[in-house]
Design a protein around this motif. Structure first.
Motif, PDB file in Angstrom:
ATOM      1  N   GLU A  97      20.456  -8.997 -22.470  1.00  0.00           N
ATOM      2  CA  GLU A  97      19.374  -8.581 -23.360  1.00  0.00           C
ATOM      3  C   GLU A  97      19.857  -7.517 -24.336  1.00  0.00           C
ATOM      4  O   GLU A  97      19.392  -7.455 -25.465  1.00  0.00           O
ATOM      5  CB  GLU A  97      18.188  -8.045 -22.555  1.00  0.00           C
ATOM      6  CG  GLU A  97      17.470  -9.106 -21.733  1.00  0.00           C
ATOM      7  CD  GLU A  97      16.786 -10.156 -22.591  1.00  0.00           C
ATOM      8  OE1 GLU A  97      16.156  -9.793 -23.605  1.00  0.00           O
ATOM      9  OE2 GLU A  97      16.901 -11.346 -22.246  1.00  0.00           O
ATOM     10  N   LYS A 122      20.282  -5.462 -29.538  1.00  0.00           N
ATOM     11  CA  LYS A 122      19.316  -6.040 -28.610  1.00  0.00           C
ATOM     12  C   LYS A 122      19.120  -7.503 -28.970  1.00  0.00           C
ATOM     13  O   LYS A 122      19.229  -7.890 -30.141  1.00  0.00           O
ATOM     14  CB  LYS A 122      17.999  -5.276 -28.614  1.00  0.00           C
ATOM     15  CG  LYS A 122      17.243  -5.317 -29.914  1.00  0.00           C
ATOM     16  CD  LYS A 122      15.963  -4.502 -29.810  1.00  0.00           C
ATOM     17  CE  LYS A 122      15.281  -4.443 -31.177  1.00  0.00           C
ATOM     18  NZ  LYS A 122      14.112  -3.618 -31.171  1.00  0.00           N
ATOM     19  N   LYS A 123      18.863  -8.294 -27.927  1.00  0.00           N
ATOM     20  CA  LYS A 123      18.665  -9.718 -28.157  1.00  0.00           C
ATOM     21  C   LYS A 123      17.440  -9.892 -29.045  1.00  0.00           C
ATOM     22  O   LYS A 123      16.370  -9.363 -28.751  1.00  0.00           O
ATOM     23  CB  LYS A 123      18.473 -10.464 -26.837  1.00  0.00           C
ATOM     24  CG  LYS A 123      18.457 -11.985 -27.006  1.00  0.00           C
ATOM     25  CD  LYS A 123      18.017 -12.711 -25.756  1.00  0.00           C
ATOM     26  CE  LYS A 123      19.107 -12.884 -24.772  1.00  0.00           C
ATOM     27  NZ  LYS A 123      18.700 -13.730 -23.623  1.00  0.00           N
TER      28      LYS A 123
END
Length: 153
Positions: A97, A122-123
Motif C-alpha cells: 500500500e 502511496k498506492k
C-alpha cells in the motif's frame, strides 16, 4: 529428457515465479550482493506463466523492504524461506500500500531528488491489467510501479 539438478539449500530464500528475464534485476536490488551463494535459473518452463526465473539465495532471509522491492519488479513472485533443508515459510509477494524509501521519484523536479528526503509513495489505484499506480507524497504526481527506479538495498 536430460534434467540438471540444483542442490537444495540448508538455510536461505527461494524466490520463484519471477517473470522471465527479471532474475538479474531482482538480484541487483537485494542486500545479498556478493555476500551469499546464489543460484539463478532463467527462462525455465512454467505451466502458469510459460517461462519464469528462479533465485536461490543461501544463508539470507529477505527483509520486509526487500520483499517490497521485489513486488515492484516481480509481482507474481513467491517467497519460500528454508531452514535446515525444510520449508519454514511460504508466501506470495503483494504490491504494498505504501513505499517508503524503496524507489526514486521519476519526477526530476520532486524535492526528494534535490534534497536528502526519504521518498514516500502511496498506492493510488490498481488497474484492470493488474499494474499498480502510486502517488508521490511530495510532488503528488502519479506513476506506474514499473516506472520507478528501485533503490538498491
Amino acid at each position: 529428457m536430460k534434467q540438471l539438478k540444483v542442490d537444495a539449500i540448508k538455510d536461505g530464500t527461494v524466490i520463484d515465479h519471477i517473470p522471465a528475464g527479471k532474475a538479474i534485476q531482482v538480484l541487483k536490488i537485494l542486500k545479498t550482493q556478493g555476500n551469499h551463494p546464489v543460484s539463478i535459473g532463467m527462462n525455465l518452463p512454467s505451466t502458469k506463466f510459460g517461462a519464469k526465473d528462479i533465485l536461490k539465495i543461501e544463508n539470507h532471509e529477505l527483509s520486509a523492504a526487500e520483499v517490497d522491492r521485489i513486488a515492484i519488479i516481480a509481482p507474481t513472485a513467491s517467497i519460500t524461506i528454508i531452514r535446515h533443508y525444510e520449508v519454514a515459510e511460504k508466501r506470495k509477494v503483494s504490491v504494498p500500500e505504501k513505499l517508503e524509501n524503496v524507489a526514486y521519484c521519476p519526477n526530476p523536479n520532486c524535492i526528494t531528488n534535490a534534497e536528502s528526503i526519504a521518498t514516500r509513495f502511496k498506492k493510488y489505484k490498481e488497474n484492470a491489467d493488474g499494474k499498480v499506480d502510486y502517488m508521490c507524497n511530495y510532488c503528488e504526481k502519479i506513476y506506474r510501479a514499473e516506472d520507478f527506479k528501485i533503490k538498491l538495498g
